[in-house]
Scaffold this motif. Structure first.
Motif, PDB file in Angstrom:
ATOM      1  N   GLU A  17       0.827  -1.214   0.000  1.00  0.00           N
ATOM      2  CA  GLU A  17       0.000   0.000   0.000  1.00  0.00           C
ATOM      3  C   GLU A  17       0.860   1.263   0.000  1.00  0.00           C
ATOM      4  O   GLU A  17       0.533   2.244  -0.665  1.00  0.00           O
ATOM      5  N   LEU A  18       1.960   1.257   0.750  1.00  0.00           N
ATOM      6  CA  LEU A  18       2.875   2.408   0.754  1.00  0.00           C
ATOM      7  C   LEU A  18       3.453   2.634  -0.643  1.00  0.00           C
ATOM      8  O   LEU A  18       3.558   3.782  -1.102  1.00  0.00           O
ATOM      9  N   LEU A  19       3.835   1.564  -1.310  1.00  0.00           N
ATOM     10  CA  LEU A  19       4.375   1.682  -2.663  1.00  0.00           C
ATOM     11  C   LEU A  19       3.321   2.242  -3.621  1.00  0.00           C
ATOM     12  O   LEU A  19       3.615   3.133  -4.429  1.00  0.00           O
ATOM     13  N   LYS A  20       2.107   1.745  -3.522  1.00  0.00           N
ATOM     14  CA  LYS A  20       1.033   2.221  -4.402  1.00  0.00           C
ATOM     15  C   LYS A  20       0.701   3.681  -4.131  1.00  0.00           C
ATOM     16  O   LYS A  20       0.501   4.459  -5.069  1.00  0.00           O
ATOM     17  N   ARG A  21       0.671   4.073  -2.870  1.00  0.00           N
ATOM     18  CA  ARG A  21       0.386   5.458  -2.512  1.00  0.00           C
ATOM     19  C   ARG A  21       1.504   6.384  -3.001  1.00  0.00           C
ATOM     20  O   ARG A  21       1.246   7.453  -3.569  1.00  0.00           O
TER      21      ARG A  21
END
Length: 196
Positions: A17-21
């Motif tokens: 999720e951090l990577l996608k954000r």
């Protein structure tokens, strides 16, 4: 032992999720071409290896982002119990038409991004249609399997949306939705005569 596995899964989901954000933020700030994997991992505050544990490259992350956005859009437009019926099919076609037009109208797709967009949207569309058809036990006409029917319908819907989004025909979304539905539901049946 099971607790360790759940904790690892939670960390993995959080990293993803951090990577996608971070990717979404950098898309707005720099654009796809200018951003690097280092930019993404720095923004997400994760190691480069963490990125590669989730995605082989930034193109895969772009495709996942397109799929996620499209799923989110469909969830907002279709009822939770949506299935293969005229009302839900109409909502689906209209949503695809509007989504494709909004994307093609805003940007000039890069040659490498355009196929990713097509693959992501059409893939999600085919998956949804296959689920809908499987739920009603569809295997027709002439014994055509549901997955083949879903694949063909996804191409028809997506292809019509791309052509319509280019604005060659000055017709509204309602008229185009009607045209696509007529092809999907009636096809060329009306053109074929008994004397053929």
């Amino acid at each position: 032992m099971a607790t360790e596995g759940r904790e690892a899964d939670r960390r993995s989901r959080r990293s993803r999720e951090l990577l996608k954000r971070s990717f979404a933020e950098l898309m707005r700030e720099k654009g796809f071409t200018a951003m690097t994997i280092k930019d993404i991992t720095d923004r997400a505050d994760v190691h480069r290896g963490t990125f590669y544990a989730h995605f082989p490259d930034k193109f895969a992350l772009l495709e996942q982002s397109i799929r996620d956005k499209f799923r989110f859009l469909l969830e907002g437009r279709l009822p939770a119990d949506a299935g293969f019926n005229p009302e839900h099919l109409r909502l689906l076609v209209r949503t695809v038409l509007e989504h494709v037009r909004s994307l093609y109208g805003r940007c000039n797709p890069v040659d490498t991004v355009d196929p990713l967009f097509e693959r992501a949207i059409r893939g999600e569309l085919a998956g949804l249609l296959k689920d809908w058809l499987a739920r009603i036990g569809a295997e027709q006409p002439a014994g055509v399997p549901a997955d083949t029917m879903a694949l063909m319908m996804s191409w028809a819907i997506f292809g019509a949306a791309v052509e319509w989004s280019r604005g060659r025909d000055a017709i509204g979304v309602d008229d185009m939705t009607d045209r696509v539905l007529a092809v999907l539901t009636d096809g060329a049946r009306g053109l074929l005569s008994d004397g053929g």
